[in-house]
Write a protein that holds these residues in place. Sequence first.
Motif, PDB file in Angstrom:
ATOM      1  N   UNK A  69      -9.518   9.653  -6.178  1.00  0.00           N
ATOM      2  CA  UNK A  69     -10.618   8.256  -7.040  1.00  0.00           C
ATOM      3  C   UNK A  69      -9.566   7.808  -8.348  1.00  0.00           C
ATOM      4  N   UNK A  70      -8.898   8.777  -8.629  1.00  0.00           N
ATOM      5  CA  UNK A  70      -8.108   8.224  -9.969  1.00  0.00           C
ATOM      6  C   UNK A  70      -7.222   6.866  -9.793  1.00  0.00           C
ATOM      7  N   UNK A  71      -6.524   6.380  -8.690  1.00  0.00           N
ATOM      8  CA  UNK A  71      -6.265   6.113  -7.714  1.00  0.00           C
ATOM      9  C   UNK A  71      -5.979   4.010  -7.285  1.00  0.00           C
ATOM     10  N   UNK A  72      -8.002   4.624  -7.695  1.00  0.00           N
ATOM     11  CA  UNK A  72      -8.731   3.878  -6.585  1.00  0.00           C
ATOM     12  C   UNK A  72      -9.076   2.409  -7.812  1.00  0.00           C
ATOM     13  N   UNK A  73      -8.584   1.051  -7.587  1.00  0.00           N
ATOM     14  CA  UNK A  73      -9.100  -0.341  -8.811  1.00  0.00           C
ATOM     15  C   UNK A  73      -9.681   0.109  -8.996  1.00  0.00           C
TER      16      UNK A  73
ATOM     17  N   UNK B 127       6.241   0.635  -7.392  1.00  0.00           N
ATOM     18  CA  UNK B 127       4.856   0.961  -8.027  1.00  0.00           C
ATOM     19  C   UNK B 127       4.213  -0.848  -6.578  1.00  0.00           C
ATOM     20  N   UNK B 128       2.900   0.017  -6.809  1.00  0.00           N
ATOM     21  CA  UNK B 128       1.849  -0.632  -5.314  1.00  0.00           C
ATOM     22  C   UNK B 128       1.467  -2.475  -5.868  1.00  0.00           C
ATOM     23  N   UNK B 129       0.883  -2.996  -7.018  1.00  0.00           N
ATOM     24  CA  UNK B 129       1.316  -3.796  -7.443  1.00  0.00           C
ATOM     25  C   UNK B 129       0.344  -5.014  -6.329  1.00  0.00           C
ATOM     26  N   UNK B 130      -0.685  -4.160  -5.811  1.00  0.00           N
ATOM     27  CA  UNK B 130      -1.486  -5.028  -4.661  1.00  0.00           C
ATOM     28  C   UNK B 130      -2.340  -6.342  -5.217  1.00  0.00           C
ATOM     29  N   UNK B 131      -2.374  -6.704  -6.344  1.00  0.00           N
ATOM     30  CA  UNK B 131      -3.364  -7.552  -7.068  1.00  0.00           C
ATOM     31  C   UNK B 131      -2.445  -8.499  -7.312  1.00  0.00           C
ATOM     32  N   UNK B 132      -2.712 -10.225  -6.738  1.00  0.00           N
ATOM     33  CA  UNK B 132      -2.523 -11.137  -7.945  1.00  0.00           C
ATOM     34  C   UNK B 132      -1.999 -11.505  -8.993  1.00  0.00           C
ATOM     35  N   UNK B 133      -3.069 -10.734  -9.840  1.00  0.00           N
ATOM     36  CA  UNK B 133      -3.620 -10.484 -11.469  1.00  0.00           C
ATOM     37  C   UNK B 133      -2.373 -10.271 -11.686  1.00  0.00           C
ATOM     38  N   UNK B 134      -1.902  -8.680 -11.023  1.00  0.00           N
ATOM     39  CA  UNK B 134      -0.634  -7.992 -12.111  1.00  0.00           C
ATOM     40  C   UNK B 134       0.513  -8.543 -11.562  1.00  0.00           C
ATOM     41  N   UNK B 135       0.784  -8.761  -9.815  1.00  0.00           N
ATOM     42  CA  UNK B 135       1.763  -9.464 -10.142  1.00  0.00           C
ATOM     43  C   UNK B 135       2.038 -10.983 -11.021  1.00  0.00           C
TER      44      UNK B 135
ATOM     45  N   UNK C 272      -8.540   4.159  -1.287  1.00  0.00           N
ATOM     46  CA  UNK C 272      -9.044   3.592  -2.102  1.00  0.00           C
ATOM     47  C   UNK C 272      -7.960   1.860  -2.309  1.00  0.00           C
ATOM     48  N   UNK C 273      -6.768   1.695  -1.499  1.00  0.00           N
ATOM     49  CA  UNK C 273      -6.460   0.733  -2.382  1.00  0.00           C
ATOM     50  C   UNK C 273      -6.961  -0.535  -1.349  1.00  0.00           C
ATOM     51  N   UNK C 274      -7.567   0.349  -0.241  1.00  0.00           N
ATOM     52  CA  UNK C 274      -7.482  -1.238   0.550  1.00  0.00           C
ATOM     53  C   UNK C 274      -8.049  -2.422   0.205  1.00  0.00           C
ATOM     54  N   UNK C 275      -9.040  -2.381   0.288  1.00  0.00           N
ATOM     55  CA  UNK C 275     -10.089  -2.961  -0.112  1.00  0.00           C
ATOM     56  C   UNK C 275      -9.732  -4.054  -1.457  1.00  0.00           C
ATOM     57  N   UNK C 276      -8.738  -3.767  -2.298  1.00  0.00           N
ATOM     58  CA  UNK C 276      -8.290  -4.834  -3.381  1.00  0.00           C
ATOM     59  C   UNK C 276      -7.362  -5.400  -3.245  1.00  0.00           C
TER      60      UNK C 276
ATOM     61  N   UNK D 262       0.504  -0.968  -0.091  1.00  0.00           N
ATOM     62  CA  UNK D 262       0.539   0.039  -0.051  1.00  0.00           C
ATOM     63  C   UNK D 262       1.237   1.359  -0.321  1.00  0.00           C
ATOM     64  N   UNK D 263       0.582   2.016   0.002  1.00  0.00           N
ATOM     65  CA  UNK D 263       0.984   3.959  -0.348  1.00  0.00           C
ATOM     66  C   UNK D 263       1.644   4.246   0.967  1.00  0.00           C
ATOM     67  N   UNK D 264       2.446   4.773   1.473  1.00  0.00           N
ATOM     68  CA  UNK D 264       2.663   5.721   1.884  1.00  0.00           C
ATOM     69  C   UNK D 264       3.429   3.611   3.153  1.00  0.00           C
ATOM     70  N   UNK D 265       4.336   2.715   2.641  1.00  0.00           N
ATOM     71  CA  UNK D 265       4.916   1.363   3.534  1.00  0.00           C
ATOM     72  C   UNK D 265       6.370   1.366   3.085  1.00  0.00           C
ATOM     73  N   UNK D 266       6.865   2.970   2.693  1.00  0.00           N
ATOM     74  CA  UNK D 266       8.365   3.054   2.356  1.00  0.00           C
ATOM     75  C   UNK D 266       8.797   2.540   1.393  1.00  0.00           C
ATOM     76  N   UNK D 267       8.186   1.940   0.307  1.00  0.00           N
ATOM     77  CA  UNK D 267       8.943   1.465  -0.784  1.00  0.00           C
ATOM     78  C   UNK D 267       9.578   2.304  -1.703  1.00  0.00           C
TER      79      UNK D 267
END
Length: 512
Positions: free
Chosen positions: A70-74, A109-117, A177-181, A27-32
């Motif tokens: 909301x631009x960043x929301x999946x 980047x965030x790459x938070x979904x399994x599909x993207x990874x 906006x990212x958390x649910x996904x 998620x954002x703000x995690x030091x990436x």
Amino acid sequence: MFPGQLYKTESGRLFHAGAVAIIFVGLPARGKTHVSRSLCRYLRWIGVQTKVFSVGNYRRQIVGVEVTNDFFSPANTATAEMRGKIANACLDDMIQWFASGGQVGILDGSNTTEERRHELVERFKSSNVHYLFIESICDNSEIIDANIRSVKLSSPDYVGWSDTDAAVKDFKRRIENHVPFYRTITDLNLSFVKLINVGEKIIVNNVHGFLQSKVVYYLTNLHISPRTIYFARNGVSLNEQSYRADAPLAPAGHRYAENLKTFLLTLRETQAKANPTEAPRPLTVWTSSRKRSFQTAAHFLDHEEIIVRQRSVLGERNPGVCDQMTAEEVEKKYPDECMRAKTDPYRHRFPRAESYYDLANRLEKVILELEREKNDVLIIAHVSVIKCLYGYLFGLSERDIPSLEIPEGTLLELVPTAYTTEETRYVIPNILAGLNWQLQADRFLSLGGKIPTSPMIMDHYLPEDKFRTRNYSGNTSSSSPSSSPSIMGGNALDGASPQVQGGQSLDGSFRL
């Protein structure tokens, strides 16, 4: 070549590791961003061709910074196509960079979904590129909030925002906006590292290869907590011209050390009062085991809350056969060596001497410890050591390091951040002109368990008679806080005296 690079290859890639894609997840703000740039700096330092590919930078280039949360929301289907275009543009450039010979590409980047990874793994495999996921997980609200305020608000997205609280709320909505996904990595067939609270805990799974292991080892030493790094040159010794003599501090050296301590502690106290909401961090002093460096640091020993540590690897470059010689004498006796030194001042070494390259490799242990240290650190060392460490923190090339200017009587204050390293330089005021140096030396060196210097043993450390001016008075009134009218000369390799500096003089004469 890079400062700490061990060897060259025709392909430019090292350690028989091929190409490696490091993919950040979280998620954002995690030091990436902070971790990705710190890792890039370290890998480049040891010679690995490394580049960060930031999806955020590509987004700013393509659509600018004026975008809503909301631009960043999946979940936002209206911006899904544009987000995909941005992510793929970044990925395409990264693949092309690998094809041109790059070795380690870092996808920030965030790459938070399994599909993207899964898409990323397949794309890198088809390009014959190894991959390693680094997932940054943080459930500590204090770390997240501090990261938002110290890092994200300094990013290009929030330039011009005068209301800090409004900017913080805006960024927190972006996170929501990212958390649910967001789905953490669970597939044990993948190669990944999980950083928990940025250094509190680390999980390593299915990681193979020397270069990948170097990355993991570096991550075990890394944190993103705010801290300040200070650099100060050691005080002048009784014999600046001899490396082997390892002479103790001269009168002006002790006065400079006391001025340094007084100024730094006053500076920190003033800064703490200006930021009452930020808890002051402890100060640790690092120095070498060389007498003039340790004795400079010994003046801090009367403050029980300050820890002074000796590090033998922080010792200056060994001048070899040039010991006790002036630059003019070296040029006259070793003209061929001097020509080679002019051509490659970073890697050339005189007989039985050390080069800047040798010093940089020796300092890798200190670099890793510096990344691990959470206290504020003051490093008191020889100018050659400070040049190398400064070069690392600013990501300088080997061409830049020998010619760096680190003036005497100056305190360097460096604050590493995610996007850059902020620097402030202070001239250390000479406020103790009437100090009785002998009483002060006895006091502080006894704290360090060292035998204090005495006028009776000065002759053992002074240079030869042609450089010697006897002046054993208890008080000294030198105009410079770190030089003494009683002591002349300097190490020809590192420019201990004002007349001898690194590089080549303006008139073309040789200066080591």
